[in-house]
Motif scaffolding. Structure first.
Motif, PDB file in Angstrom:
ATOM      1  N   SER A 210       6.564 -12.066  -4.713  1.00  0.00           N
ATOM      2  CA  SER A 210       6.219 -10.194  -4.721  1.00  0.00           C
ATOM      3  C   SER A 210       5.922 -10.131  -6.250  1.00  0.00           C
ATOM      4  N   LYS A 211       6.320 -10.474  -7.040  1.00  0.00           N
ATOM      5  CA  LYS A 211       5.919 -10.632  -8.797  1.00  0.00           C
ATOM      6  C   LYS A 211       4.841 -11.247  -9.253  1.00  0.00           C
ATOM      7  N   VAL A 212       4.332 -12.609  -8.082  1.00  0.00           N
ATOM      8  CA  VAL A 212       3.211 -12.881  -8.643  1.00  0.00           C
ATOM      9  C   VAL A 212       2.325 -12.201  -8.137  1.00  0.00           C
ATOM     10  N   MET A 213       1.935 -11.088  -7.029  1.00  0.00           N
ATOM     11  CA  MET A 213       1.116 -10.940  -6.663  1.00  0.00           C
ATOM     12  C   MET A 213       1.156  -9.074  -7.399  1.00  0.00           C
ATOM     13  N   ALA A 214       1.624  -8.691  -7.882  1.00  0.00           N
ATOM     14  CA  ALA A 214       2.086  -7.411  -8.917  1.00  0.00           C
ATOM     15  C   ALA A 214       0.865  -7.142  -9.970  1.00  0.00           C
ATOM     16  N   PRO A 215       0.841  -8.274 -10.249  1.00  0.00           N
ATOM     17  CA  PRO A 215      -0.335  -8.224 -11.651  1.00  0.00           C
ATOM     18  C   PRO A 215      -1.433  -7.675 -11.341  1.00  0.00           C
ATOM     19  N   LEU A 216      -1.611  -8.199 -10.143  1.00  0.00           N
ATOM     20  CA  LEU A 216      -3.058  -8.146  -9.391  1.00  0.00           C
ATOM     21  C   LEU A 216      -3.147  -6.837  -9.289  1.00  0.00           C
ATOM     22  N   TYR A 217      -2.431  -6.004  -8.828  1.00  0.00           N
ATOM     23  CA  TYR A 217      -2.435  -4.498  -8.435  1.00  0.00           C
ATOM     24  C   TYR A 217      -1.681  -3.688  -9.733  1.00  0.00           C
ATOM     25  N   ALA A 218      -1.838  -3.569 -10.849  1.00  0.00           N
ATOM     26  CA  ALA A 218      -1.642  -3.092 -12.032  1.00  0.00           C
ATOM     27  C   ALA A 218      -2.927  -2.499 -12.140  1.00  0.00           C
ATOM     28  N   THR A 219      -2.619  -0.615 -12.282  1.00  0.00           N
ATOM     29  CA  THR A 219      -3.415   0.257 -12.564  1.00  0.00           C
ATOM     30  C   THR A 219      -3.966   1.086 -13.896  1.00  0.00           C
ATOM     31  N   GLU A 220      -2.772   0.611 -14.624  1.00  0.00           N
ATOM     32  CA  GLU A 220      -3.014   1.069 -16.093  1.00  0.00           C
ATOM     33  C   GLU A 220      -4.288   0.659 -16.333  1.00  0.00           C
ATOM     34  N   GLY A 221      -4.590   2.350 -17.007  1.00  0.00           N
ATOM     35  CA  GLY A 221      -6.059   2.294 -17.505  1.00  0.00           C
ATOM     36  C   GLY A 221      -7.359   1.717 -16.758  1.00  0.00           C
ATOM     37  N   THR A 222      -6.803   1.837 -15.507  1.00  0.00           N
ATOM     38  CA  THR A 222      -8.071   1.897 -14.579  1.00  0.00           C
ATOM     39  C   THR A 222      -9.578   3.052 -14.016  1.00  0.00           C
ATOM     40  N   ILE A 223      -8.429   4.123 -14.653  1.00  0.00           N
ATOM     41  CA  ILE A 223      -9.670   5.597 -14.423  1.00  0.00           C
ATOM     42  C   ILE A 223      -9.475   5.736 -15.552  1.00  0.00           C
ATOM     43  N   ALA A 224     -10.960   5.349 -16.269  1.00  0.00           N
ATOM     44  CA  ALA A 224     -10.902   5.947 -17.424  1.00  0.00           C
ATOM     45  C   ALA A 224     -11.036   7.495 -18.119  1.00  0.00           C
ATOM     46  N   ALA A 225     -11.002   7.916 -18.801  1.00  0.00           N
ATOM     47  CA  ALA A 225     -10.974   9.470 -18.696  1.00  0.00           C
ATOM     48  C   ALA A 225     -12.258   9.486 -18.606  1.00  0.00           C
ATOM     49  N   GLY A 226     -13.139  10.927 -18.559  1.00  0.00           N
ATOM     50  CA  GLY A 226     -14.286  10.865 -17.475  1.00  0.00           C
ATOM     51  C   GLY A 226     -14.878  10.887 -17.065  1.00  0.00           C
ATOM     52  N   SER A 227     -14.559   9.567 -16.822  1.00  0.00           N
ATOM     53  CA  SER A 227     -15.321   8.643 -15.725  1.00  0.00           C
ATOM     54  C   SER A 227     -15.359   9.212 -13.981  1.00  0.00           C
TER      55      SER A 227
ATOM     56  N   GLY B 283       5.395  -4.309  11.733  1.00  0.00           N
ATOM     57  CA  GLY B 283       6.656  -5.915  11.254  1.00  0.00           C
ATOM     58  C   GLY B 283       7.225  -5.523  10.233  1.00  0.00           C
ATOM     59  N   TYR B 284       7.572  -6.863   9.446  1.00  0.00           N
ATOM     60  CA  TYR B 284       8.199  -6.625   7.987  1.00  0.00           C
ATOM     61  C   TYR B 284       6.825  -6.743   6.894  1.00  0.00           C
ATOM     62  N   VAL B 285       6.814  -5.665   5.931  1.00  0.00           N
ATOM     63  CA  VAL B 285       5.939  -6.278   4.726  1.00  0.00           C
ATOM     64  C   VAL B 285       6.782  -6.408   3.804  1.00  0.00           C
ATOM     65  N   LEU B 286       5.782  -6.697   2.546  1.00  0.00           N
ATOM     66  CA  LEU B 286       6.432  -7.302   1.435  1.00  0.00           C
ATOM     67  C   LEU B 286       5.725  -6.357   0.341  1.00  0.00           C
ATOM     68  N   PRO B 287       6.508  -5.607   0.167  1.00  0.00           N
ATOM     69  CA  PRO B 287       6.658  -4.494  -1.515  1.00  0.00           C
ATOM     70  C   PRO B 287       6.044  -5.699  -2.527  1.00  0.00           C
ATOM     71  N   VAL B 288       4.920  -5.395  -3.201  1.00  0.00           N
ATOM     72  CA  VAL B 288       4.753  -5.798  -4.335  1.00  0.00           C
ATOM     73  C   VAL B 288       5.024  -5.394  -6.020  1.00  0.00           C
ATOM     74  N   ARG B 289       5.914  -6.050  -6.251  1.00  0.00           N
ATOM     75  CA  ARG B 289       6.616  -5.443  -7.247  1.00  0.00           C
ATOM     76  C   ARG B 289       6.288  -6.094  -8.689  1.00  0.00           C
ATOM     77  N   ALA B 290       6.819  -5.436  -9.910  1.00  0.00           N
ATOM     78  CA  ALA B 290       6.777  -6.852 -10.970  1.00  0.00           C
ATOM     79  C   ALA B 290       8.028  -7.482 -10.663  1.00  0.00           C
ATOM     80  N   GLU B 291       8.927  -6.617 -10.753  1.00  0.00           N
ATOM     81  CA  GLU B 291      10.346  -7.262 -10.303  1.00  0.00           C
ATOM     82  C   GLU B 291      11.157  -7.994  -9.401  1.00  0.00           C
ATOM     83  N   GLY B 292       9.541  -7.790  -8.231  1.00  0.00           N
ATOM     84  CA  GLY B 292      10.021  -8.478  -7.052  1.00  0.00           C
ATOM     85  C   GLY B 292      10.336  -7.818  -5.793  1.00  0.00           C
ATOM     86  N   ALA B 293      10.196  -8.101  -4.936  1.00  0.00           N
ATOM     87  CA  ALA B 293      11.043  -7.989  -3.608  1.00  0.00           C
ATOM     88  C   ALA B 293      11.284  -8.451  -2.462  1.00  0.00           C
TER      89      ALA B 293
END
Length: 932
Positions: free
Chosen positions: A259-276, A411-421
């Motif tokens: 979960s921790k390793v995958m988390a950075p791949l789904y960071a969204t900060e800055g992905t929607i630019a102002a005025g875009s 069934g079972y899913v794995l939440p992707v979080r910076a702190e892990g899950a």
């Protein structure tokens, strides 16, 4: 062979592409590393053909995984030589190296280097998965091996290397293993990893217990192959009980680590630019509503509808999603790209959301697997709003606000979080809206014997709605209509439609299908009464789990994934519904085999109304409750409500007495329209119309439809059907001409030969007719006795009765106990008024041996009549007509009995019915001296 056995064999000459690495676009030609021990080939003399060696070795070294495959194939036959002489190896160059270690031909104990002459693999770039909307970037290295001969052994040793930068220095590997009953001369597998690295491994199958051992700096795990045959499981067992012949390994420390390793791949900060443009979409949604749930639904619809699905597996695309701005610009993306875009939109609207990794089919097994990203093949969004969990899948289609809280069966899913899950199981519940909402109004107000005329209104939602919409936009009108008819066939059966439309509703995510058509009658004769099933439950629900084996005794039963469907049926009954009743359990509010069933039934004002809601939620039935549930389901299904017609119901032989003609008029209108549109590719309307016309005694109309059918698409069946209609109308010459045409089209047709012979005899040439049968009898074979019986029947009707009886005596002596033959002998004796005492014995014996006695009762009644015992005849005729009320011969004979008894009105009524059902019946019985 098991599915995983086939996968292992498929790796023989087609190595699965690596995951992620950096390499060139040409294979490397290098010796195998020293740690790889080549398999020693078995004595070629002991290998008869097929795969001689199948050896796999995998090594995990830091973040790199090395996959080695050694295959040797004995080319014993020309077919094997053709199949394997062209080698094709697929790999993804941006994800790893393809290394050819050896390509050799072993012939007569001599090893020939197939690459020594400078021959190299040719590299082709092709996208074989585009039809599955997948862009892989896989290359194919091909080589036609020169000089191969039958009897050679062809050996290929090769490797791929994998290093996936998205895994944060972790490595993961999996491999299907060969399991019994697959038979290979030699097979082996070995996994190795650095002794100082924490590597977890697991074989998912039962019965394999390999031991790891140290070899220098590495641990090695040799696995003896083939594995034991996979444990057989009932088809309805939950997925977690599966034991797949697969080994998997990884250097992830836990699910939290994944979960921790995958988390950075789904960071969204800055992905929607102002005025875009994406910022504009966010602003539009937020301005439309203050409700966060509605905002989430609008964002999901945007991703589902505006971004088409296309998986991109190149340039790290196995795990790394493309940026939201890029996805919006190109308007395509896979589950990763769609999830990241949806996350960015939701988080921009301050909605709590996170990605979750899932497996589309094996999610129930996740907790029992080795922690790795390989345990998942899908990713979606989990949003939390006001304490509600919303599982939002951008790759789905048609999700709207009404469906936003529905739960996927993952069934079972794995939440992707910076702190892990840790993995969490999705708690399933029933969908909010029906995927199928079907309403049918059936007009059966003229007669229960006629086809039903229905007006259909169906609302389709979700994925099915989108498939129908897509088909409607891409197919021509004729092809689209055929698709809609096939689709409706799954729910209402085969029909002839006068009108059929499908109208998409983008706002609702649905398609509304409206149709008017003619359907086969749902009424049937059961236990001497005419009844009709009015519930869909028996067609949709069954519960027959097999837990007889001791090993299965504790396995629960998995029931269908969450779904909801509604079915409403209204039937306009004949005669205002007088005398019609409902038998069985009508109202129902219960759970059956994992389905919640809510049913109401009313019968009033000449109309029966059935409203059923069937809902599944993916529950499991504990093993301890299986027997009781099976008994309860069987009991309730047996008591499913049926509509029962009165004995006085209007039938097809007395339509003139019907209180309403609306059903009959509608049938004729629809058939006329469809018949006018018939062509050689679709003559169904003509055959259906002809069958309908015959059923109501309109043989002239039936012949006209068959004439049109023959003009479009002549067939033996069509000619024989028209021959029958023409004979009923008294046109024996035309009937014989049609039968001859049928025999020309199919000279071996028993029906055609029999029809020609009988019409020939009817026209006075009994000798020519019997000769036709004699020619076939002389050929022998399985049909010999069939022709002997048919000849006897013909001679018994038109020739020497004693000769016919003698022929049947011989056949019956060879095949005693055949009720049809006994009945035929009884019938000849009765019609020709000979040997009546033995005729009675024949009919009675036939009745004792037969499951269906109506025709035999009809024969015996004639015997009684010949003997002057009309009361006994009447009893048999009444019994025959209770079983088959439309039997014209019994009606005719009963008319004679009634007339003898002075019951003139009853005789006239039966005679009218007999004449309507078969206009030729008086001519036929006149040959036997029988007249009403």
């Amino acid at each position: 062979m098991t599915r995983w056995g086939r996968l292992a064999l498929a790796a023989t000459m087609l190595v699965a592409p690596a995951s992620v690495a950096m390499a060139g676009e040409q294979p490397l030609y290098e010796p195998a590393p020293a740690w790889i021990t080549p398999a020693k080939l078995a004595d070629p003399q002991n290998v008869t053909g097929g795969i001689a060696v199948l050896d796999f070795q995998q090594r995990i070294d830091g973040a790199t995984v090395w996959n080695y495959a050694d295959t040797a194939i004995k080319l014993s036959t020309p077919e094997e030589l053709s199949q394997y002489s062209n080698i094709t190896v697929a790999w993804a160059p941006d994800k790893g190296d393809l290394i050819i270690h050896q390509l050799a031909i072993l012939r007569d104990g001599v090893e020939i280097d197939a690459l020594a002459g400078g021959q190299k693999f040719t590299v082709l770039r092709r996208e074989q998965s585009l039809e599955q909307r997948e862009l892989t970037g896989i290359l194919s290295a091909t080589l036609p091996v020169e000089g191969l001969r039958a009897g050679d052994i062809l050996r290929l040793r090769m490797s791929t290397t994998i290093k996936d930068g998205a895994l944060g220095g972790r490595a993961q590997a999996t491999m299907p293993l060969i399991a019994e009953p697959v038979r290979i001369a030699q097979a082996g597998y070995k996994l190795s990893w650095r002794a100082d690295e924490a590597t977890r491994w697991k074989i998912l199958a039962n019965g394999a217990e390999p031991k790891a051992r140290r070899n220098g700096d590495f641990m090695e795990l040799p696995v003896a192959l083939p594995l034991p045959k996979p444990t057989e499981l009932p088809n309805d067992a939950p997925v977690r009980y599966q034991r797949l012949p697969i080994i998997e390994a990884s250097t992830f420390t836990s699910w939290t680590d994944v979960s921790k390793v995958m988390a950075p791949l789904y960071a969204t900060e800055g992905t929607i630019a102002a005025g875009s443009p994406l910022a504009g979409e966010v602003a539009t949604i937020m301005a439309a509503t203050d409700d966060p749930v509605q905002r989430a639904a609008m964002a999901l619809q945007l991703v589902q509808d505006k971004i088409r699905y296309l998986a991109v597996g190149m340039d790290g695309g196995n795990y790394v999603p493309q940026p939201p701005a890029r996805t919006w610009d190109v308007r395509y993306g896979d589950c990763k790209a769609k999830t990241l875009l949806l996350l960015a939109l939701l988080r921009a609207m301050k909605i709590d959301a996170e990605p979750v990794m899932a497996h589309a089919s094996l999610g129930d097994m996740v907790p029992s697997r080795v922690p790795s990203a390989l345990a998942f093949n899908h990713v979606l969004v989990h949003a939390t709003i006001g304490g509600d969990s919303l599982w939002l899948d951008g790759t789905m289609l048609g999700t709207r606000l009404g469906d936003i809280r529905d739960t996927p069966a993952l069934g079972y899913v794995l939440p992707v979080r910076a702190e892990g899950a840790e993995p969490v199981k999705i708690a399933l519940h029933a969908p909010a809206r029906p995927a199928i909402d079907l309403q049918i109004v059936a007009d059966e107000s003229t007669s229960i014997d006629l086809p039903s005329v229905i007006d259909l209104d169906m609302v389709v939602r979700g994925q099915l709605a989108n498939l129908l919409t897509l088909a409607g936009s891409q197919l021509g009108p004729k092809e689209a209509r055929q698709l809609y008819e096939q689709f409706l066939g799954h729910y209402v059966g085969e029909a002839q439609y006068g009108t059929l439309t499908a109208t998409p509703d983008t706002a609702d995510g649905s398609v509304t299908v409206k149709a008017r058509g003619v359907f086969g009658s749902g009424w049937e004769r059961q236990d001497l009464r005419t009844e009709r099933w009015i519930s869909r439950v028996p067609d949709l629900i069954s519960f027959e789990p097999d837990r007889a084996r001791a090993a299965w005794a504790d396995i629960p039963v998995a029931t269908p994934a969450p779904d909801r469907a509604r079915y409403r049926l209204r039937i306009k009954l004949p005669d205002g519904g007088r005398g019609y009743t409902i038998d069985g359990v009508a109202p129902l509010d219960d759970r059956l085999a994992g389905y919640d069933v809510d049913r109401s039934v009313t019968l009033a004002d000449g109309m029966v109304t059935v409203d059923e809601m069937l809902t599944s939620s993916g529950v499991e039935i504990p093993a301890a409750g299986v027997a009781a549930e099976r008994d309860r389901v069987a009991t309730l299904l047996a008591r499913t409500p049926r509509l029962v017609a009165p004995d006085t119901a209007t039938r097809r032989w007395n339509l003139a007495q019907a209180a309403s003609r609306s059903q009959l008029d509608a049938i004729e209108t629809i058939y006329k329209k469809q018949a006018a549109e018939a062509d050689e590719e679709n003559i169904t309307a003509l055959t259906s119309s002809a069958s309908f016309q015959r059923g109501i005694g309109d043989y002239k109309g039936a012949a006209a439809m068959l004439t049109r059918q023959i003009a479009l698409l002549p067939s033996a069946d069509a000619y024989l059907a028209r021959a029958s209609a023409r004979r009923e109308m008294g046109d024996s010459a035309g009937a014989l001409a049609d039968a001859e045409e049928a025999r020309k089209l199919d000279p071996s047709s028993i029906a055609a030969i029999s029809t020609v012979a009988n019409l020939t005899a009817e026209r006075g040439d009994v000798a020519a007719a019997t000769k036709m049968f004699d020619e076939r009898i002389a050929l022998g074979g399985k049909t010999r006795d069939d022709y002997r019986v048919m000849k006897a029947a013909l001679v018994g009707e038109y020739g020497d009765a004693q000769a016919a009886i003698a022929e049947l005596d011989a056949v019956i002596a060879a095949k005693p106990g055949n009720p049809a033959m006994l009945n035929q002998r009884c019938w000849i004796k009765a019609t020709r008024n000979v040997a009546l005492d033995t005729a009675l014995k024949d009919c009675t014996s036939a009745m004792e041996l037969s499951d269906s006695s109506a025709a035999i009762l009809d024969s015996r009644a004639l015997v009684w009549m010949r003997m002057g015992r009309d009361e006994d005849a009447l009893r048999d005729l009444d019994a025959a007509l209770l079983q088959v009320p439309a039997m014209g011969s019994s009606r005719f004979l009963r008319a004679i009995v009634y007339k003898r008894a002075g019951r003139a009105s009853d005789a006239a009524a039966d005679l009218a019915i007999a004449r309507r059902m078969s206009p030729s019946i008086e001519r036929d019985y006149a040959r036997f001296g029988l007249k009403p």
